[in-house]
Design an enzyme around this catalytic site. Sequence first.
Site, PDB file in Angstrom:
ATOM      1  N   HIS A 267       0.830  -1.212   0.000  1.00  0.00           N
ATOM      2  CA  HIS A 267       0.000   0.000   0.000  1.00  0.00           C
ATOM      3  C   HIS A 267       0.866   1.266   0.000  1.00  0.00           C
ATOM      4  O   HIS A 267       0.693   2.150  -0.838  1.00  0.00           O
ATOM      5  CB  HIS A 267      -0.904  -0.050   1.238  1.00  0.00           C
ATOM      6  N   GLU A 268       1.805   1.324   0.928  1.00  0.00           N
ATOM      7  CA  GLU A 268       2.632   2.537   1.047  1.00  0.00           C
ATOM      8  C   GLU A 268       3.447   2.778  -0.221  1.00  0.00           C
ATOM      9  O   GLU A 268       3.591   3.918  -0.673  1.00  0.00           O
ATOM     10  CB  GLU A 268       3.559   2.436   2.260  1.00  0.00           C
TER      11      GLU A 268
ATOM     12  N   HIS B   8       1.719   4.742  -2.802  1.00  0.00           N
ATOM     13  CA  HIS B   8       1.831   6.200  -2.663  1.00  0.00           C
ATOM     14  C   HIS B   8       3.137   6.691  -3.275  1.00  0.00           C
ATOM     15  O   HIS B   8       3.174   7.697  -3.977  1.00  0.00           O
ATOM     16  CB  HIS B   8       1.804   6.609  -1.185  1.00  0.00           C
TER      17      HIS B   8
HETATM   18 ZN   LIG Z   1      -2.112   5.192   2.561  1.00  0.00          ZN
END
Ligand SMILES: [Zn+2]
Length: 302
Positions: free
Chosen positions: A213-214, A217
């Site tokens: 997830h990170e 980004h």
């Molecule tokens: Zn996030």
Amino acid sequence: MHLSSILFGLASLLVSASAKPANGTVYKHFDCGVDISRASEHFNNTVRLMHQGVFKAHSGTQIAGLTVRADAKNPIIVDFAMHIITTTAKAGTITQAMADNQLAVMNKAYAPSNVQFNRIATTFTVNDAWAVGQSADATAMKNALRNGTYRTLNIYFMTDLTGSILGTCSLPTDIGPGTPAPSTYNSDGCMIQANTMPGGNVYGFNLGMTTVHETGHWMGLLHTFEGYACTGNGDFVSDTPMQSTSTDGCPSKPPKDSCPSVAGVDPIHNYMDYSDDSCYTGFTAGQTKRMSNMWSTYRIGR
Ligand SMILES: [Zn+2]
Ligand SMILES: *[C@@H]1O[C@H](CO)[C@@H](O)[C@H](O)[C@H]1NC(C)=O
Ligand SMILES: *[C@@H]1O[C@H](CO)[C@@H](O)[C@H](O)[C@H]1NC(C)=O
Ligand SMILES: *[C@@H]1O[C@H](CO)[C@@H](O)[C@H](O)[C@H]1NC(C)=O
């Protein structure tokens, strides 16, 4: 099925079988420190243009300073430096095997998006202040450990990450002309709760998906619930349904639908929601294309 994926499947089974720790840290839900209010003006303009379809076709052209990857068919190879930072009390609790499994989880998750992570280093540091990472300590840690250039993913896996969050990352931005010194973009990268790695002790979030997830980004993606509304641009990606609330757990029966008046139920299986690790299944085609275009605009050759 390929032998390595069978072996990998076995490894994941073993990890999930021991997933519920007797004593682990319990986070009520995923919490991540990234949203568009922290984005640079350059990122804001870029993501808006991309959403308007400036990057519809991979044509090898250059539009308004944004570049389309000429070799979009080839995998994006991301050099990846893993930094493990523990307190003195927790020294040795985050192992090389956990880091290796984390890398395997990332490569499996990003393979359908044609992104590969090429590990260039794994560092282990015992430092009580850095393992928490309050602002000045985080800066000192990154000054000491950051490796490579702007296209190198540096992740700091910290046993006591401050802020009750599972992770936080920098969105890409313009670092200026030429190849500025790494010290000028020192804050670039991700800080992640180390026990979210496969086999870690964060219940519900210890299959390594926080890092998936990170890293989304870092590759230029926003949350699928960005804006927390059923109208507006949301995450600026057109094939992720509108979502006005983040997701806890994995509410698939009945399907969660925070925007019933808009087409599509909430994309709770998308890596960019806040669901449990075991709930995640993938990125959309639009997110894949976005990562490729963000990579060419901000990181390739930098
Ligand atoms: Zn996030
Ligand atoms: C639980 O945590 C306590 C304090 O950190 C520790 O003493 C104990 O050994 C742990 N128990 C298990 C089963 O890990
Ligand atoms: C980027 O856009 C967001 C959302 O509109 C805004 O909150 C933020 O302040 C913007 N960033 C800059 C540097 O203007
Ligand atoms: C980056 O990692 C490589 C491989 O471990 C190492 O040789 C090099 O010294 C590191 N560079 C920095 C700036 O830490």
